[in-house]
Design a protein around this motif. Structure first.
Motif, PDB file in Angstrom:
ATOM      1  N   LYS A 597      35.082  42.703  36.584  1.00  0.00           N
ATOM      2  CA  LYS A 597      36.494  42.979  36.879  1.00  0.00           C
ATOM      3  C   LYS A 597      36.703  43.238  38.365  1.00  0.00           C
ATOM      4  O   LYS A 597      37.612  42.677  38.988  1.00  0.00           O
ATOM      5  CB  LYS A 597      36.970  44.187  36.063  1.00  0.00           C
ATOM      6  N   GLN A 599      34.726  42.361  40.854  1.00  0.00           N
ATOM      7  CA  GLN A 599      34.426  41.138  41.604  1.00  0.00           C
ATOM      8  C   GLN A 599      35.634  40.211  41.632  1.00  0.00           C
ATOM      9  O   GLN A 599      35.962  39.638  42.682  1.00  0.00           O
ATOM     10  CB  GLN A 599      33.223  40.426  40.979  1.00  0.00           C
ATOM     11  N   GLN A 600      36.298  40.074  40.497  1.00  0.00           N
ATOM     12  CA  GLN A 600      37.469  39.190  40.422  1.00  0.00           C
ATOM     13  C   GLN A 600      38.614  39.703  41.291  1.00  0.00           C
ATOM     14  O   GLN A 600      39.281  38.932  41.985  1.00  0.00           O
ATOM     15  CB  GLN A 600      37.922  39.062  38.961  1.00  0.00           C
ATOM     16  N   ARG A 601      38.825  41.005  41.272  1.00  0.00           N
ATOM     17  CA  ARG A 601      39.921  41.572  42.063  1.00  0.00           C
ATOM     18  C   ARG A 601      39.640  41.454  43.565  1.00  0.00           C
ATOM     19  O   ARG A 601      40.534  41.161  44.354  1.00  0.00           O
ATOM     20  CB  ARG A 601      40.147  43.036  41.675  1.00  0.00           C
ATOM     21  N   SER A 603      37.841  39.189  44.986  1.00  0.00           N
ATOM     22  CA  SER A 603      37.879  37.782  45.409  1.00  0.00           C
ATOM     23  C   SER A 603      39.291  37.300  45.718  1.00  0.00           C
ATOM     24  O   SER A 603      39.472  36.293  46.398  1.00  0.00           O
ATOM     25  CB  SER A 603      37.254  36.897  44.325  1.00  0.00           C
ATOM     26  N   LYS A 604      40.293  38.022  45.205  1.00  0.00           N
ATOM     27  CA  LYS A 604      41.688  37.599  45.402  1.00  0.00           C
ATOM     28  C   LYS A 604      42.362  38.297  46.589  1.00  0.00           C
ATOM     29  O   LYS A 604      43.542  38.086  46.849  1.00  0.00           O
ATOM     30  CB  LYS A 604      42.487  37.880  44.129  1.00  0.00           C
ATOM     31  N   LEU A 605      41.618  39.132  47.309  1.00  0.00           N
ATOM     32  CA  LEU A 605      42.209  39.881  48.420  1.00  0.00           C
ATOM     33  C   LEU A 605      42.596  38.981  49.582  1.00  0.00           C
ATOM     34  O   LEU A 605      41.923  37.982  49.868  1.00  0.00           O
ATOM     35  CB  LEU A 605      41.225  40.936  48.930  1.00  0.00           C
ATOM     36  N   ASP A 606      43.661  39.351  50.258  1.00  0.00           N
ATOM     37  CA  ASP A 606      44.028  38.726  51.533  1.00  0.00           C
ATOM     38  C   ASP A 606      43.237  39.465  52.613  1.00  0.00           C
ATOM     39  O   ASP A 606      43.636  40.533  53.077  1.00  0.00           O
ATOM     40  CB  ASP A 606      45.532  38.870  51.768  1.00  0.00           C
ATOM     41  N   LYS A 607      42.092  38.903  52.996  1.00  0.00           N
ATOM     42  CA  LYS A 607      41.164  39.613  53.877  1.00  0.00           C
ATOM     43  C   LYS A 607      41.772  39.947  55.235  1.00  0.00           C
ATOM     44  O   LYS A 607      41.529  41.033  55.781  1.00  0.00           O
ATOM     45  CB  LYS A 607      39.881  38.805  54.061  1.00  0.00           C
ATOM     46  N   SER A 629      30.401  43.925  45.307  1.00  0.00           N
ATOM     47  CA  SER A 629      30.256  42.916  44.253  1.00  0.00           C
ATOM     48  C   SER A 629      28.840  42.862  43.704  1.00  0.00           C
ATOM     49  O   SER A 629      28.636  42.633  42.515  1.00  0.00           O
ATOM     50  CB  SER A 629      30.651  41.534  44.794  1.00  0.00           C
TER      51      SER A 629
END
Length: 731
Positions: A597, A599-601, A603-607, A629
């Protein structure tokens, strides 16, 4: 206020950048400043990426090495300037030439005429007052040479006649020509471009070379620029063993023509013959031999550096082989007369028990009959899942013995042939005695062999790298430079992997960034006395582990199942606050570290947006996300796993065209040695590594790789196996 060292570093950033143009001045300046502040290379590479522009360890060390070279050059230049100035001979032109020198050789060439030397024939001639006559001869007078020379005849000065006068002038001119920096530079470059390294067998030396090791070099010639490093090292060894005579051949006529054109040019007259003779003698006695020594040293230094790099590259990949985690392993140290030593380790490498069996002659039939049941009983009692067999004496017979027993089991157990090079060195060491005081040397070897399979890095760093046997001519290269390179390789490997601070040995810990042998021992002593570390913060209580050492080391030390989940990541404590902010911003906690969970969240970040909000760099944010992660990640897990076997091959089983799988054991300039399950490793020559041209074997294979090979040829008498990795094609 800037220190003297910082100013020196600042001044060197631009000169370093001129030599290493692939890096920006700002990057170089950042690296030099960080090094000057006492930071280690692994720490800078891992935790100061924003400051260096994400330079890796290789780049940082390259900058460090070039800086040291320039510092050495500057120091020598300053010394030479001072020495010449003290003689009152430092002209503005000479000072400028010295200041413009970019390599040490140029400085030494310019200094040569002013260098204090033993009294030479030229020195004696100068003391006798012949310098003015030599200078006059270089004006190319058209007549009156002997008349002028008669003025210098003086029996009291050991110049009784014209011959002795002209002999003295000849010596002065020959030495003068030999000390001219421009002459040395041009002749050196010409010899480098056109010279050939030659070797010939010494008279009567073939008998000494019983195995014809140096037969290739009995009558050998190759261009200096083209000769590969391994040949240079082989020739040098043959010369040291008094089998070969070695030299450099070059067309001397062209060099003498050069001297004539530079000194005489279009001038004519009776002085020309004397001046030409002086230059010819200067080349024969001084310039030629000196330049030959320099160029021999140059190609030897290059060969040494290359061999050290090959060793270092091989050692790195050996250390970074995938560990065999979570398996109960038996270490099997083969022998004939003294019996095979067995040691069993649990999943964490903890020593459980030992045993000696006698499966081979000359043991009695009774002992040999008992060996099989004893061996099988141990496997079943301790639930052994893997057997690590050392590849030394009696390995072949032991492999057959193990294979036969494994066939009788009702569950799968595998064996792996382990390179035991250096195991005996470690077993006899003080560290091994301290760890296993109650075991004999051979029994310690069995433990080491088993642990090499479980965790190659943790076990191999206990051994002197030179004893591991994965290099090429490592015993011929300078020991100091080799040790420095190997220390760097070990440091890089250990810090890239990181260590469990609650199980790591002192030998492993001492290679962690910022730690020394003393602080490593103190960590283990503290752990033994106070109990396991529950968090990274408690490391600050270890004696003599100061704030700087803590800062450098803590990111590479893992606390598994501690009070803070972040301590089992490679996130540095200095980034913990930003990490917690990040987790809070997505409504997560440190307890979710490593979950799918999270890891998925992540991966969607605006770095870009998040790094601005947290006021941290993009590289640091990426590392934090990676650490969250994959906590406790081990980059070795992505390496090829050991090749497991259940049955045995012999050389007699091998046939040309047979397809096999093997493990790369060593990579050298001319190919790679591959373990295919027989006692003798097979050679894949560089020409057989690929269907395409290969100039460097390490670009195709590395130690530990599992490769598919085909048998080309088997020579049982000479114990040689030729393999190929080029795929067979239907004819």
């Amino acid at each position: 206020m800037a220190t003297k060292e910082e100013v020196t570093m600042s001044q060197l950033a631009e000169p370093v950048q001129k030599q290493l143009s692939q890096y920006r001045v700002q990057q170089i300046q950042a690296v030099l400043t960080l090094l000057d502040e006492g930071n280690t290379v692994p720490f800078i590479a891992r935790y100061r990426k924003e400051r260096t522009g994400t330079l890796d360890e290789v780049a940082i060390r390259e900058i460090e090495d070039e800086t040291h070279r320039l510092m050495k050059l500057n120091q020598r230049r300053d010394d030479v300037l001072k020495l010449i100035d003290e003689q009152g001979k430092l002209t503005p032109k000479l000072k400028h030439e010295l200041e413009q020198a970019t390599v040490l050789q140029q400085v030494e060439d310019l200094y040569l005429p002013y260098k204090q030397k033993r009294r030479t024939k030229a020195t004696i001639a100068k003391e006798a007052g012949l310098n003015p006559l030599a200078d006059w001869l270089l004006t190319f007078p058209q007549k009156g040479l002997d008349e002028k020379a008669k003025l210098f005849v003086n029996a009291d000065k050991k110049l009784p006649d014209l011959d002795s006068v002209w002999a003295g002038v000849h010596e002065i001119l020959a030495e003068t020509f030999s000390e001219r920096a421009d002459f040395r530079d041009s002749i050196r470059k010409y010899t480098w471009q056109h010279g050939e390294l030659t070797s010939k067998v010494k008279r009567g030396a073939k008998e000494k070379d019983e195995q014809q090791v140096y037969a290739t070099y009995y009558d050998f010639t190759q261009n200096l620029k083209q000769i590969p490093p391994y040949r240079v090292l082989a020739i040098n060894r043959g010369e040291r063993e008094k089998i070969l005579t070695v030299g450099i051949d070059v067309d001397a006529t062209r060099i003498l023509d050069y001297g004539h054109s530079r000194i005489v040019g279009k001038r004519q007259g009776p002085a020309v013959e004397k001046i030409d003779a002086a230059f010819s003698d200067a080349y024969k006695r001084f310039l030629g031999p000196a330049i030959e020594r320099e160029l021999r040293r140059k190609i030897s230094d290059t060969a040494d550096t290359h061999a050290i790099q090959v060793f270092g590259n091989n050692l790195y990949h050996l250390l970074m082989q995938a560990p065999l985690k979570g398996k109960i392993v038996m270490g099997f140290d083969p022998a004939y007369r003294t019996g095979c030593k067995l040691a069993i380790m649990d999943e964490s490498g903890r020593f459980l028990t030992k045993q000696v069996i006698y499966p081979h002659k000359p043991a009695s039939q009774k002992l040999r009959d008992a060996a099989g049941p004893e061996f099988k009983k141990l496997i079943e009692k301790y639930h052994v899942q893997m057997i690590a067999i050392g590849n030394g004496t009696a390995s072949r017979e032991s492999e057959e013995f193990v294979s036969e027993i494994l066939k009788t089991l009702d569950h799968p157990v595998y064996y792996v042939i382990v390179n035991e090079a250096g195991a005996s060195v470690y077993s006899a060491s003080a560290n091994a005695r301290a760890e296993f005081a109650d075991l004999h040397v051979e029994e310690r070897s069995a433990v080491s062999i088993g642990r090499r399979l479980q965790d190659p890095l943790a076990e191999l760093i206990k051994v002197d790298p030179k004893a591991i046997g994965v290099g090429q001519y490592q015993h011929d290269v300078p020991e100091k430079e080799l040790d420095e390179q190997l220390d760097r390789v070990v440091e890089t490997a250990v810090n890239q992997v990181g260590v469990n601070v609650n199980t790591a040995s002192p030998e492993l810990l001492m290679h962690i960034s910022g730690l020394t042998a003393t602080t490593a021992k103190n960590i283990v002593k503290f752990r033994n006395e106070k109990g396991t570390f529950v968090d990274r913060q408690s490391l600050k209580d270890v004696p003599r582990l100061g704030p700087k050492a803590y800062q450098q080391a803590v990111g590479f030390l893992r606390i598994i199942d501690g009070s803070n989940p972040l301590d089992n990541t490679d996130i540095h404590p200095e980034s913990y606050a930003a990490t917690r902010q990040l987790l809070e911003s997505i409504d997560e906690t440190a307890k979710e570290i490593g979950s799918t969970k999270l890891q998925q969240r992540l991966s969607k970040l605006d770095k870009t947006k998040v790094s601005q909000e947290l006021n941290i760099g993009d590289a640091t944010l990426s590392d934090i996300i990676s650490g969250l992660s994959k906590p406790g990640r081990d980059m070795r897990d992505s390496m090829p796993a050991p090749l497991l076997r259940q049955d045995v091959l012999t050389m007699a089983d091998l046939k040309p065209g047979m397809e096999l799988q093997g493990t790369v054991r060593n990579v050298i300039d001319f190919g790679a040695f591959v373990d295919i399950g027989v006692k003798q490793d097979g050679l894949v020559h560089i020409s057989q590594l690929s269907d395409h041209f290969v100039s460097d074997p390490s670009t195709v294979v590395t130690i530990g790789d599992i490769v598919t090979v085909w048998v080309l040829d088997v020579d049982e008498e000479r114990n040689r196996i030729q393999l190929t990795m080029r795929r067979k094609r239907d004819k």
